[in-house]
Design an enzyme around this catalytic site. Structure first.
Site, PDB file in Angstrom:
ATOM      1  N   PRO A  86       0.400  -0.970  -0.191  1.00  0.00           N
ATOM      2  CA  PRO A  86      -0.068  -0.049  -0.387  1.00  0.00           C
ATOM      3  C   PRO A  86       0.737   1.089   0.232  1.00  0.00           C
ATOM      4  CG  PRO A  86      -0.071  -1.249   2.149  1.00  0.00           C
ATOM      5  CD  PRO A  86       0.506  -2.039   1.276  1.00  0.00           C
ATOM      6  N   ASN A  87       0.625   2.379  -0.669  1.00  0.00           N
ATOM      7  CA  ASN A  87       0.003   3.709  -1.114  1.00  0.00           C
ATOM      8  C   ASN A  87       2.275   4.125  -2.201  1.00  0.00           C
ATOM      9  OD1 ASN A  87      -1.114   4.939   0.824  1.00  0.00           O
ATOM     10  ND2 ASN A  87       0.077   3.489   2.723  1.00  0.00           N
ATOM     11  N   ARG A 119       5.009  10.354  -2.133  1.00  0.00           N
ATOM     12  CA  ARG A 119       4.885  10.455  -0.838  1.00  0.00           C
ATOM     13  C   ARG A 119       6.046  10.535  -0.637  1.00  0.00           C
ATOM     14  NH1 ARG A 119       5.186   4.153   1.147  1.00  0.00           N
ATOM     15  NH2 ARG A 119       4.395   4.316   3.156  1.00  0.00           N
ATOM     16  N   TYR A 161      11.328   8.683   0.838  1.00  0.00           N
ATOM     17  CA  TYR A 161      11.235   7.687   0.184  1.00  0.00           C
ATOM     18  C   TYR A 161      12.253   7.856  -1.485  1.00  0.00           C
ATOM     19  CZ  TYR A 161       8.195   5.439   3.009  1.00  0.00           C
ATOM     20  OH  TYR A 161       7.900   5.139   4.276  1.00  0.00           O
ATOM     21  N   ASN A 180       8.679  -5.440  -1.678  1.00  0.00           N
ATOM     22  CA  ASN A 180       7.796  -4.760  -0.752  1.00  0.00           C
ATOM     23  C   ASN A 180       6.435  -4.410  -0.077  1.00  0.00           C
ATOM     24  OD1 ASN A 180       7.984  -2.628   1.029  1.00  0.00           O
ATOM     25  ND2 ASN A 180       9.240  -1.159  -0.090  1.00  0.00           N
ATOM     26  N   ALA A 236       3.276  -1.638   4.930  1.00  0.00           N
ATOM     27  CA  ALA A 236       2.994  -1.038   6.279  1.00  0.00           C
ATOM     28  C   ALA A 236       2.322  -2.372   6.691  1.00  0.00           C
ATOM     29  CB  ALA A 236       1.430  -0.350   5.926  1.00  0.00           C
ATOM     30  N   HIS A 256       3.913  -4.966   8.671  1.00  0.00           N
ATOM     31  CA  HIS A 256       4.401  -5.318   9.767  1.00  0.00           C
ATOM     32  C   HIS A 256       3.131  -5.909  10.402  1.00  0.00           C
ATOM     33  CE1 HIS A 256       7.528  -2.608   9.188  1.00  0.00           C
ATOM     34  NE2 HIS A 256       6.697  -1.265   9.122  1.00  0.00           N
ATOM     35  N   GLU A 303      13.114  -9.544   0.841  1.00  0.00           N
ATOM     36  CA  GLU A 303      12.109  -8.440   1.294  1.00  0.00           C
ATOM     37  C   GLU A 303      12.962  -6.779   0.905  1.00  0.00           C
ATOM     38  OE1 GLU A 303      11.550  -8.758   5.166  1.00  0.00           O
ATOM     39  OE2 GLU A 303      10.696  -7.569   5.699  1.00  0.00           O
ATOM     40  N   HIS A 361      12.967  -2.585   1.655  1.00  0.00           N
ATOM     41  CA  HIS A 361      12.216  -1.207   1.738  1.00  0.00           C
ATOM     42  C   HIS A 361      13.745  -0.515   1.856  1.00  0.00           C
ATOM     43  CE1 HIS A 361       9.870  -3.979   4.165  1.00  0.00           C
ATOM     44  NE2 HIS A 361      10.454  -4.639   5.110  1.00  0.00           N
ATOM     45  N   ILE A 362      12.524   0.609   1.246  1.00  0.00           N
ATOM     46  CA  ILE A 362      13.629   1.673   0.677  1.00  0.00           C
ATOM     47  C   ILE A 362      14.054   2.576   1.740  1.00  0.00           C
ATOM     48  CG2 ILE A 362      13.078   3.772  -0.420  1.00  0.00           C
ATOM     49  CD1 ILE A 362      10.478   2.662  -2.273  1.00  0.00           C
ATOM     50  N   ARG A 411      14.033   3.768  12.281  1.00  0.00           N
ATOM     51  CA  ARG A 411      12.359   4.844  12.432  1.00  0.00           C
ATOM     52  C   ARG A 411      12.008   4.163  12.944  1.00  0.00           C
ATOM     53  NH1 ARG A 411       9.577   4.771   6.592  1.00  0.00           N
ATOM     54  NH2 ARG A 411       8.425   6.485   7.682  1.00  0.00           N
TER      55      ARG A 411
HETATM   56  C1  DQA Z   1       8.796   1.201   3.630  1.00  0.00           C
HETATM   57  C2  DQA Z   1       8.965   1.049   4.872  1.00  0.00           C
HETATM   58  C3  DQA Z   1       7.403   0.883   5.289  1.00  0.00           C
HETATM   59  O1  DQA Z   1       7.294   0.740   6.798  1.00  0.00           O
HETATM   60  C4  DQA Z   1       6.305   1.876   4.970  1.00  0.00           C
HETATM   61  O2  DQA Z   1       5.230   1.302   6.103  1.00  0.00           O
HETATM   62  C5  DQA Z   1       6.359   1.697   3.726  1.00  0.00           C
HETATM   63  C6  DQA Z   1       7.289   1.490   2.921  1.00  0.00           C
HETATM   64  C7  DQA Z   1       9.541   0.873   2.759  1.00  0.00           C
HETATM   65  O3  DQA Z   1      10.122   0.882   1.256  1.00  0.00           O
HETATM   66  O4  DQA Z   1      10.534   2.103   3.580  1.00  0.00           O
HETATM   67  O5  DQA Z   1       5.024   1.785   2.902  1.00  0.00           O
HETATM   68  O6  DQA Z   1       7.983  -0.897   3.193  1.00  0.00           O
END
Ligand code: DQA
Length: 145
Positions: free
Chosen positions: A11-12, A19, A24, A75, A78, A81, A99, A101-102, A108
């Site tokens: 998502p997102n 964003r 990011y 990726n 959210a 988690h 996996e 994560h950007i 964080r």
């Molecule tokens: C993310 C890190 C996650 O905690 C967050 O909810 C994201 C992006 C990252 O790519 O850093 O949406 O997966």
């Protein structure tokens, strides 16, 4: 199984580039797809990028990967988690999983420090920006060689 690598995004991430660019970056998912396709293309492989804001759609893509993907880059955003469903789907997939994560989730908020997906992932890349996707594809190519 074909030489196709699935790149799944949660998502997102459709808003990548717009964003929270301080976290990011300015590159979009289209840029990510192009860069990953170039890395895979050098090895004669293909990538297929998918993004959804819906958990079930990501689960269904992982099911599709059982027949169509030599490896998965994911990726989960959210859902990383929160999602036991995505973990269970990945546990039903036999190929390698990386996996990504950007951002460096460990720098964080503490709720980002736990990942259900890491219980299954063969590798985790965090904090390399969108380059993390290219690194993941390069690693998968090595694993499926
Ligand atoms: C993310 C890190 C996650 O905690 C967050 O909810 C994201 C992006 C990252 O790519 O850093 O949406 O997966």
């Amino acid at each position: 199984m074909s030489g196709c690598i699935f790149i799944l995004n949660g998502p997102n991430l459709n808003l990548l580039g717009q964003r929270e660019p301080a976290i990011y970056g300015h590159e979009t998912l289209t840029d990510v797809e192009r860069a990953c396709a170039a890395v895979a293309g050098q090895a004669g492989a293909e990538v297929r990028l998918f993004q959804s804001n819906h958990e079930g759609e990501i689960v269904e893509q992982i099911h599709l990967a059982r027949e169509q993907a030599a490896g998965i880059v994911i990726n989960p955003a959210a859902f990383t988690h929160t999602s036991v469903a995505i973990l269970d789907a990945l546990n039903a997939y036999d190929g390698p999983v990386i996996e990504v994560h950007i951002s460096n989730v460990h720098k964080r908020e503490s709720f980002r420090h736990h990942s259900y997906v890491s219980l299954r992932a063969d590798a985790v890349i965090a904090g390399c920006g969108v380059q993390g996707y290219e690194l993941a594809v390069a690693r998968l190519l090595r694993l499926i060689d």
